[in-house]
Design an enzyme around this catalytic site. Structure first.
Site, mmCIF file in Angstrom:
data_model
loop_
_atom_site.group_PDB
_atom_site.id
_atom_site.type_symbol
_atom_site.label_atom_id
_atom_site.label_comp_id
_atom_site.label_asym_id
_atom_site.label_seq_id
_atom_site.Cartn_x
_atom_site.Cartn_y
_atom_site.Cartn_z
ATOM 1 N N GLY A 74 0.837 -1.206 0.000
ATOM 2 C CA GLY A 74 0.000 0.000 0.000
ATOM 3 C C GLY A 74 0.866 1.249 0.000
ATOM 4 C CG ASN A 75 -0.335 4.616 -1.494
ATOM 5 O OD1 ASN A 75 -1.115 5.312 -0.863
ATOM 6 N ND2 ASN A 75 -0.661 4.032 -2.642
ATOM 7 C CG HIS A 76 2.993 6.590 3.807
ATOM 8 N ND1 HIS A 76 2.893 5.859 4.956
ATOM 9 C CD2 HIS A 76 4.248 6.398 3.333
ATOM 10 C CE1 HIS A 76 4.046 5.257 5.191
ATOM 11 N NE2 HIS A 76 4.882 5.563 4.211
#
Ligand code: C5P
Length: 407
Positions: A214-216
């Site tokens: 995923g990412n932030h």
């Protein structure tokens, strides 16, 4: 035109200074809260003689701030962050002394420092005795503030605390509320009446049943754009991935997890839309294989092979109708402008919004942002650091001006 809840997600600082009319301000705080605003009260010490911080703290659901320092350990209330957090500031009541300080840039208390650091619109509701109001110095100060774009909510005629009768009573909380409401409601723009497909948040690419890549992305910027579009009277189809905040109301929402799901959802909605705004942080790669069971830590190292995800924006932009508009986002860590310009061309976009990763007040997770907008005809402009909600409004306002000129 759909224009509801326009105090929803609005961050408003209510500044209270010393004056008998301060006793009416809790009612203003109640009205703002009732309409969904987030309220931060900042009061001067003199104001505390007229209304208690406890009352305001309970009604605003936030601690009331009045000192530069939070405690004796030196922790401080950062007036710059407070000012950038706000979408609007209202000072009620504003006495002659406060107006004079504002006109001359004095900042001897927390509220004045917030005002001096603010980039958002400011309203003042003056209250004082009639002769103080008509005094040449007060009127000169008022004119200075008007010239600087500060909104004055005129005091009313009536009985004053001194026993005299004349102009100087603070406008009633309901009138102050209406003044804010009228000004915060954006005028019709290019987006009014249009159908917008907007993506927000991050995608998650499964590795096994419990893990993902995923990412932030928090979804904050995308959702701020959704709110600003709704306030402009647009119909919004919002496709969102993983987010860390509440989902906007008054729009059509479609929750997805992976880039492939976002791709499918966008393909289905794109033909109906006039404008596509892709603010989502879409994963570029996903695991080739998703393990059916949780991967055990039996090996010292494992290899996960990734394959490229569909580039949703490129695909939709390639197939757009003549009158469809596509806007992308870019987050670059080097050679920012050139990379964003290359993306604008490669993805066949009308505009690209460049987030600066090097600015600590911009990007993932934080409540503020600063962006540069680049357009296919070479037009470009910057939106300086402010709350994501204010940046979203300014972004749409400036895009609306550009789109009106070019379409
Ligand atoms: O190529 P890059 O990921 O930097 O481009 C960012 C823009 O492209 C964003 O608007 C993002 O939403 C979109 N994008 C997409 N599909 C992908 C990757 C990015 O639509 N697979």
């Amino acid at each position: 035109m759909l224009r509801k809840n326009h105090f929803k997600n609005k961050k408003i600082i209510v500044g209270i200074t010393g004056g008998i009319a301060a006793y009416k301000v809790p009612q203003l705080v109640r009205l703002l809260k009732k309409e969904g605003a987030e309220v931060q009260v900042v009061m001067t010490d003199a104001a505390k003689s007229f209304v208690t911080p406890q009352t305001l703290s309970v009604l605003s659901e936030n601690p009331v701030l009045s000192d530069f320092f939070k405690n004796t350990q030196g922790e401080w209330n950062n007036h710059v962050h407070l000012a950038l957090w706000a979408d609007a500031i209202i000072i009620a009541p504003a006495g002659a002394n406060t107006l004079a300080k504002m006109a001359h840039g004095l900042c001897d208390n927390l509220l004045m420092s917030v005002i001096l650091s603010a980039r958002c619109p400011i309203w003042v509701a003056p209250a004082m005795d009639l002769d103080m109001w008509t005094h040449a110095s007060t009127q000169t100060n008022i004119q200075t503030l008007i010239d600087r774009g500060i909104h004055i909510i005129e005091p009313e005629d009536g009985e004053l605390a001194s026993g005299l009768t004349g102009k100087g009573r603070m406008a009633e909380p309901e009138q102050i509320f209406s003044a804010l409401e009228n000004q915060l409601l954006p005028p019709p723009n290019f987006f009014t009446g249009k159908r917008i497909l907007l993506t927000a948040g991050g995608t998650q690419e499964a590795i096994d049943p419990v893990r993902f890549i995923g990412n932030h992305s928090s979804g904050k910027m995308g959702f701020a754009i959704a709110d600003a579009l709704i306030q402009s009277g647009a119909t919004v189809d919002l496709v969102f991935g993983s987010v860390s905040i509440a989902i906007p109301e008054n729009c059509n929402t479609y929750g997805v997890t992976s880039a492939n799901e976002m791709h499918q959802q966008c393909l289905a909605l794109f033909p109906k839309c006039d404008i596509l705004i892709m603010a989502a942080a879409v994963a570029d790669f996903a695991p080739v294989e998703v393990a059916s069971q949780k991967i055990k830590k039996t090996e010292d190292s494992i290899t996960i092979t990734l394959k490229k995800n569909p580039d949703i924006l490129s695909e939709l932009s390639e197939n757009k109708r003549n009158n469809q508009i596509t806007v992308g986002f870019a987050l670059e860590t080097e050679n920012e402008k050139n990379n964003a310009l290359a993306k604008l061309q490669k993805k066949n976009l009308d505009c690209i919004v460049l987030n600066s990763q090097s600015n600590p007040d911009a990007g993932f997770g934080v409540d503020t942002n600063a962006v540069t907008v680049l357009c296919k005809d070479g037009a470009q402009w910057q939106i300086p650091t402010a709350s994501k909600s204010l940046v979203a409004q300014q972004l749409l306002q400036s895009l609306s001006e550009w789109l009106t000129k070019t379409h």
